[in-house]
Design an enzyme around this catalytic site. Structure first.
Site, PDB file in Angstrom:
ATOM      1  N   GLY A   1       0.832  -1.199   0.000  1.00  7.91           N
ATOM      2  CA  GLY A   1       0.000   0.000   0.000  1.00  7.91           C
ATOM      3  C   GLY A   1       0.863   1.244   0.000  1.00  7.91           C
TER       4      GLY A   1
ATOM      5  N   GLY B   1       0.407   5.733   0.541  1.00 12.03           N
ATOM      6  CA  GLY B   1      -0.436   6.888   0.820  1.00 12.03           C
ATOM      7  C   GLY B   1       0.347   8.167   0.631  1.00 12.03           C
ATOM      8  N   GLY B   2      -0.257   9.269   1.056  1.00 11.54           N
ATOM      9  CA  GLY B   2       0.396  10.548   0.862  1.00 11.54           C
ATOM     10  C   GLY B   2       1.599  10.755   1.756  1.00 11.54           C
ATOM     11  CG  MET B   3       1.302  12.014   4.976  1.00 11.37           C
ATOM     12  SD  MET B   3       0.854  12.709   6.554  1.00 11.37           S
ATOM     13  CE  MET B   3       2.466  13.169   7.169  1.00 11.37           C
ATOM     14  CB  ALA B   4       3.454   6.195   5.428  1.00  8.64           C
TER      15      ALA B   4
ATOM     16  CB  VAL C   1       1.651  -0.194   4.094  1.00  9.89           C
ATOM     17  CG1 VAL C   1       1.474  -1.411   5.013  1.00  9.89           C
ATOM     18  CG2 VAL C   1       1.063   1.040   4.740  1.00  9.89           C
TER      19      VAL C   1
ATOM     20  CE  LYS D   1       0.647   3.419   7.050  1.00  7.81           C
ATOM     21  NZ  LYS D   1      -0.671   4.089   7.045  1.00  7.81           N
TER      22      LYS D   1
ATOM     23  CG  ASP E   1      -7.073  10.220   7.124  1.00  5.90           C
ATOM     24  OD1 ASP E   1      -7.934  10.810   6.452  1.00  5.90           O
ATOM     25  OD2 ASP E   1      -6.100   9.646   6.625  1.00  5.90           O
TER      26      ASP E   1
END
Length: 682
Positions: A21, A23-26, A28, A43, A137
């Protein structure tokens, strides 16, 4: 970072295997905990955030707090730390799919199932809120649906770290579809913000549509503050009024009018699921104009009510709340004091309106450019659905249909096709249809045993497999020309189009016996055993072959026999000669096949009587032992072993007469011409 993380070992414990996975900040990753031997999710924070001191301090605090959350509906946090500047959190590895993926695939989900999901999320939120942790979130991407139907909420604590000063803009705008009005305004958040976000998630899950959508994140955030949602029942008429009342109460614009706690919301959801009366109390979810479906009252069936705002108050409230769509200014904005002279309030309101109009104008210009020229479609081939969705949404597009197809060249669960193709242009807000790979189609390898080559090839083609003929192999069980072996074995599950090798029988294996005559006993034994034969050894005297060497072999050299056949070799015991002399009385002739014989060898004695005579007896004169003879005129007898020199005396008598007295002496010379005796006479 993506390429460098795979295969990396964090703090000599967590072995990174694959990314699951982003995302915008990390990002996974799936990893193996080498200490406990279990699969975990790791993560890893992106470098641009890990390099900010304020962020890392907040990150450590919130990761530690999240590790204390204990609930069956929260993804467990096992560990956190940093390795050479890489900050990471180790979490429970959850199997299943996120709720957003389920909505994208199925559209509206059964309302009772959605209520169950909401109840479980409420339980998770109540645990976090009890420890003063606000998720901030809540969205379907952070709700994992497991194979058993239960959910796990992810990213507790990390979301709070996102609201640090340096990341405020991305935090507010990055999830605009689910943020609360106060979060869009940059206000200090309370647990009520999570309840609002959960209300949006339930709305989308039960209708298949978002309550607020727009051309960009700014316009969506403005709608969160200003507009009423269309009641879910207008989108999906099958929705129960009680469940609709729960959703709309959770989505009240005023935090004070939402459920007081997540636990209270959970009780309302459980009452609905149990068929009990649902009492949501009085609430007013409007900030501008409430939209009520035709024929429906503003009163909820459970006794609650929601009422539209007074139309005369719309503009002042809109102007006052419009300040929040710019999160950078919202963070430092101070609301006008209620004690200030009334003459100053219109100035503040006017300034806020001007700011909003400028922002909207800029956004409108950007949207107009995108609508006119189109936007670049990202190439999402090889990405997971989550990764592809993020990339497509960031480009100003949305995911359309999601289908599945077998593809042996693309890992299962990743994008194998997209329409429009990556690199092309598409209208802003248009949809990109995706096809996800199910990996290679698996087929069962047929049983080819005892088939001919043609039969085996037809069977493999019918199964969707390729074939190769291997080298023929000897077999004692399978007839020549039939399949004796195959690889992979029958019954194996292999990807369609895989290659299967079959091996035909060459019949029973035969070997040629090597010639070992003249070899030493040990050399002959090694030679035969290396060639695949067993060996038996016997000895015999020989005057011609040196002692210890092979005189003869059985089967003979060059014979074709089965592997493992026993070969008998006769080894010379050397030569030791003995003399056998034969003497005969009158009336006949006797002689040996050979006078000189080797130790252990047999010797044959022949005799022939004269006319009117017959043999009487044969005696070893040294021992007195008699040899058995036939009472006839001509014949032979064999001495089995000759171990020493001996004299044999043969006596003849007249037919019908008595035996002559005494020995009449040996007959010298060769036997008569009528006797075909070998060797020399005696």
């Amino acid at each position: 970072m993506t390429g460098s993380m795979t295969g990396r070992l964090l703090n000599n414990r967590y072995k990174i295997s694959e990314r699951v996975g982003v995302g915008g900040m990390a990002e996974v990753y799936r990893a193996l905990d080498n200490v406990l031997g279990r699969a975990v999710a790791v993560k890893v924070m992106l470098p641009q955030y890990a390099e900010n001191d304020d962020f890392t301090v907040r990150f450590r605090q919130e990761a530690a707090a999240a590790a204390n959350l204990q609930s069956p509906y929260i993804v467990n946090v096992y560990d956190w730390g940093q390795d050479n500047g890489t900050y990471y959190i180790v979490m429970e590895f959850v199997r299943g799919s996120d709720l957003k993926n389920a909505i994208n695939q199925r559209g509206a989900i059964n309302q009772r199932k959605v209520a169950e999901i909401g109840s479980q999320v409420c339980q998770a939120l109540s645990v976090a809120h009890g420890l003063d942790i606000i998720h901030r979130d809540i969205k379907p991407q952070n709700i994992m649906v497991q194979p058993d139907g239960n959910v796990k909420v992810m990213d507790f604590g990390i979301a709070r770290a996102k609201n640090s000063t340096m990341s405020k803009t991305s935090a507010v705008l990055g999830t605009a579809h689910y943020i609360s009005p106060e979060q869009a305004q940059g206000k200090e958040l309370t647990p009520a913000s999570d309840i609002y976000s959960l209300g949006v998630v339930l709305y989308e899950s039960v209708t298949g549509k978002l309550p607020f959508d727009g051309e960009d994140a700014v316009s969506v955030a403005m709608k969160q503050v200003q507009e009423m949602p269309v009641p879910p029942s207008q989108v999906n008429p099958a929705i129960d009024a009680d469940f609709e009342a729960i959703i709309l109460k959770a989505m009240s614009k005023n935090p004070q009018e939402r459920f007081a706690t997540a636990l209270e919301m959970r009780r309302a959801l459980n009452d609905y699921l149990a068929g009990r009366t649902v009492n949501v109390g009085a609430f007013s979810p409007s900030a501008a104009t409430a939209v009520i479906g035709p024929g429906r009252s503003a009163m909820g069936s459970g006794g609650g009510a929601y009422a539209p705002a007074n139309s005369t108050s719309v503009m002042p409230k809109l102007a006052e709340e419009s300040r929040v769509v710019n999160p950078e200014t919202a963070a430092n904005y101070r609301a006008p004091s209620t004690n200030a002279p009334r003459s100053k309030r219109p100035l503040v309101i006017g300034a806020a309106v001007v700011a909003v109009l400028l922002i909207v104008a800029g956004v409108a210009w950007a949207l107009a450019q995108g609508a006119r020229d189109g936007v670049n479609v990202p190439d999402v081939a090889g990405k997971t659905l989550e990764e592809a969705t993020d990339a497509i949404q960031e480009a100003g597009l949305s995911v359309g249909s999601v289908t599945y197809a077998f593809d042996p060249n693309v890992e299962s669960g990743k994008v194998t096709k997209q329409d429009p193709k990556g690199g092309s242009k598409a209208p802003l807000n248009s949809k990109v249809n995706l096809t996800l790979s199910e990996g290679a189609e698996q087929v069962e390898v047929p049983d080819l045993s005892n088939m001919t080559a043609d039969e085996a090839q037809r069977a493999l083609k019918a199964a969707g497999l390729k074939f190769t003929a291997g080298a023929a192999e000897h077999s004692s069980d399978v007839p020549q020309g039939k399949v004796a072996r195959q690889s992979p074995e029958k019954g194996s599950q292999v990807p369609a189009g895989s290659n299967v090798t079959y091996y035909l029988s060459a019949g029973e294996e035969t070997l040629k016996v090597p010639d070992v005559t003249g070899m030493s006993e040990s050399q002959a034994k090694v030679t035969l055993e290396n060639a695949g034969f067993k060996v038996e050894i016997e000895q015999a005297a020989s005057s011609d072959v040196p002692k210890g060497s092979v005189i003869r072999q059985t089967p003979s050299a060059g014979s074709s026999v089965k592997s493992g056949t026993t070969v008998l070799i006769t080894v010379s015991a050397g030569s030791e000669s003995h003399t056998v002399k034969v003497s005969a009385g009158s009336g006949g002739t006797a002689w040996a096949s050979s006078e000189m014989v080797s130790d252990g060898e047999s010797v044959t004695v022949y005799y022939k009587a004269d006319s009117g005579y017959m043999i009487s007896q044969a005696v070893n004169t040294a021992t007195g032992n008699k040899f058995q003879v036939s009472d006839n005129e001509e014949g032979s007898f064999t001495i089995p072993k000759v171990t020493s020199s001996m004299n044999i005396s043969v006596t003849f008598v007249k037919k019908g007469g008595n035996a002559p007295s005494g020995n009449q002496g040996a007959r010298g010379g060769n036997p008569p011409a009528a006797a075909t005796a070998p060797g020399n006479g005696a």
